[in-house]
Write a protein that holds these residues in place. Structure first.
Motif, PDB file in Angstrom:
ATOM      1  N   LEU A  45       0.820  -1.209   0.000  1.00  0.00           N
ATOM      2  CA  LEU A  45       0.000   0.000   0.000  1.00  0.00           C
ATOM      3  C   LEU A  45       0.855   1.261   0.000  1.00  0.00           C
ATOM      4  N   ILE A  46       1.914   1.263   0.777  1.00  0.00           N
ATOM      5  CA  ILE A  46       2.830   2.406   0.776  1.00  0.00           C
ATOM      6  C   ILE A  46       3.479   2.547  -0.594  1.00  0.00           C
ATOM      7  N   GLY A  47       3.857   1.419  -1.191  1.00  0.00           N
ATOM      8  CA  GLY A  47       4.423   1.454  -2.537  1.00  0.00           C
ATOM      9  C   GLY A  47       3.450   2.030  -3.542  1.00  0.00           C
ATOM     10  N   LEU A  48       2.202   1.649  -3.443  1.00  0.00           N
ATOM     11  CA  LEU A  48       1.185   2.202  -4.349  1.00  0.00           C
ATOM     12  C   LEU A  48       1.015   3.702  -4.154  1.00  0.00           C
ATOM     13  N   TRP A  54       3.337   8.961  -9.823  1.00  0.00           N
ATOM     14  CA  TRP A  54       4.368   8.953 -10.863  1.00  0.00           C
ATOM     15  C   TRP A  54       3.859   8.210 -12.096  1.00  0.00           C
ATOM     16  N   PHE A  55       3.214   7.072 -11.911  1.00  0.00           N
ATOM     17  CA  PHE A  55       2.689   6.272 -13.012  1.00  0.00           C
ATOM     18  C   PHE A  55       1.584   7.027 -13.760  1.00  0.00           C
ATOM     19  N   ILE A  56       0.697   7.691 -13.015  1.00  0.00           N
ATOM     20  CA  ILE A  56      -0.374   8.466 -13.654  1.00  0.00           C
ATOM     21  C   ILE A  56       0.215   9.620 -14.457  1.00  0.00           C
ATOM     22  N   LYS A  57       1.255  10.243 -13.933  1.00  0.00           N
ATOM     23  CA  LYS A  57       1.909  11.338 -14.652  1.00  0.00           C
ATOM     24  C   LYS A  57       2.490  10.851 -15.974  1.00  0.00           C
ATOM     25  N   ILE A  58       3.132   9.704 -15.967  1.00  0.00           N
ATOM     26  CA  ILE A  58       3.713   9.151 -17.197  1.00  0.00           C
ATOM     27  C   ILE A  58       2.603   8.794 -18.188  1.00  0.00           C
ATOM     28  N   ILE A  59       1.542   8.168 -17.746  1.00  0.00           N
ATOM     29  CA  ILE A  59       0.451   7.783 -18.625  1.00  0.00           C
ATOM     30  C   ILE A  59      -0.227   9.009 -19.237  1.00  0.00           C
ATOM     31  N   THR A  60      -0.512  10.016 -18.420  1.00  0.00           N
ATOM     32  CA  THR A  60      -1.178  11.200 -18.956  1.00  0.00           C
ATOM     33  C   THR A  60      -0.270  12.008 -19.878  1.00  0.00           C
TER      34      THR A  60
END
Length: 65
Positions: A45-48, A54-60
């Motif tokens: 959960l902490i990892g998420l 960061w992952f959402i930023k890359i995808i968007t």
């Protein structure tokens, strides 16, 4: 008669000591099981929480013009 009672008390004391040792082993087992379970749930959960933005930023950024 008194020796018989004393012998029974000593046997019960030995059995109680054995039960106490067994309960302590079970308590330690359950404690470590709880610790491992919490670690296996909390760490992902902490990892998420750290990786998801960061992952959402890359995808968007891939879909922006």
């Amino acid at each position: 008669m008194e020796n018989d009672l004393q012998q029974k008390f000593e046997e019960q004391d030995k059995k109680l000591g054995d039960i106490y040792q067994s309960i302590e082993k079970m308590r330690k087992y359950f404690l470590w099981t709880l610790i491992i379970t919490v670690v296996m749930i909390v760490l992902p959960l902490i990892g998420l929480i750290l990786i998801l933005p960061w992952f959402i930023k890359i995808i968007t950024s891939a879909y922006t013009i």
